[in-house]
Design a protein around this motif. Sequence first.
Motif: not given
Length: 482
Positions: A131-147
């Motif tokens: 989970i920690d590594k996947l979250i780190k990866n996703i936070k670097n993606k500009k097309n993905i917003e997190i709510l």
Amino acid sequence: MFYDVVVVGSGIAGLYTCINLDEKFKVLLLSKDKLDLNNTSLAQGGIASVLDENDRFKYHFEDTLIAGNYKNNKKHLEIMVKEGPKDIEKLLNIGVDFDKDNEGNLLKTLEGAHSKRRIVHHKDKTGREIIDKLIKNIKNKKNIEILENAFLANIKKDELFKLTILKDNKNYIYRCNYLVLATGGIGKIYKYTTNSSISTGDGIAMAHILGANIKGLNLIQFHPTALNIGNNERFLISEAVRGEGAFLLNNKFERFMSKYDKREELSPRDVVSKSIIKEINETKSENIYLDISYKDDGFIKNRFPNIYENCLKYGIDITKEKIPVYPSHHYLMGGIDVDKNSQSSIDKLYAVGECSHTGVHGNNRLASNSLLEGLVFSRRAAEDINKKDKIELKINCETKYRNIDGNIELDNNYKKDIQNIMQSSYFVNLNKNKAKEGIKKINYIIKELKNNNYIKNVNYYETRNMAIISKLILEESLKNDK
């Protein structure tokens, strides 16, 4: 607000879906609580996959069939077993730190009903590491917003999906073209569960309301070795502890599994849980223990640091003492019925992870296949969506909000009632009389929720979802009981 894809849930299946979606899509990742609060974060054992020459796809395939009582979807199972290794490789490339030996080779452990050592792991905190590594990866993606701290309350569908999302005591309306439900399990319908506090069956309940096919809700797994201390959320003592040689003991500190199955402690989970209940009935004592204290102290602390530290909080030193254990609700094999690409019976609605029913597990899940299923079929969902074109909107999709409805505060009594009903009706074995009584009581709860002007907050919708799921489970269990 409009998104091409909305992914609901931040466990391994939801996060891995996001990572594999094409960057041409505008994506919203919706997390019911904090981004890292999910069942994946609690996963200890690891991921099962065929990764060296000593193992074969056919062995993993057969082990899964045996554990699932040969009720598995063989086509989907073959996909999972054969495609799993490339997803392990992708996790390694993302930076997941699976345990390795001094030469850099992946270390693999053995777990119940596996014929080979094939479970890769990170100590006994595999889920947290992933989970920690996947979250780190996703936070670097500009097309993905997190709510975060946002609850999906209702789903409607016309040309697009219309989502009612509760956040900060307001209802927000979002629209999307593709909806991926990765909402996890149902654990909180039980008094005792190894699941996190957010596991109230939300995605399955809403998919049912929307008209999606739901399948196999009677297929519930009870993990045999949850720590027999504490209240609702029980700490899990991983399958891997038995895989590394721990013994199950009765109240007289005698091993007993050989009386029930020749595979002894390494039998499938359903066999071990039922054997424990039989032993309890025979000895008239609920005192069951797991003992690995005969192993070297250093090995135990290094291999199971999370279990060692958590047991110490309860005054148990597992290097010297036996661990009191008892079966607890753990996992749902059924859910939103999907095809090989995780598409449900409703167009553009996908379901991945525990809320889905791929059929790979059959009647009982083989240890450490859940994370594997979450990886393989979430990637396949993303790949299927990636083949589709973006749509050009012809309607106004501004974000709108309104205050929540209702004026009567709903307490937690209905939730407790549901938990007591499920615990007494269907725990390891089905009690048909109590299940029939339970359905009547749940029908009353559902009626009360509809007829009273309760405040439509998260507690209300969770209670509604728990009631819907519990009723479906008991009805299907009675229907399938032989």
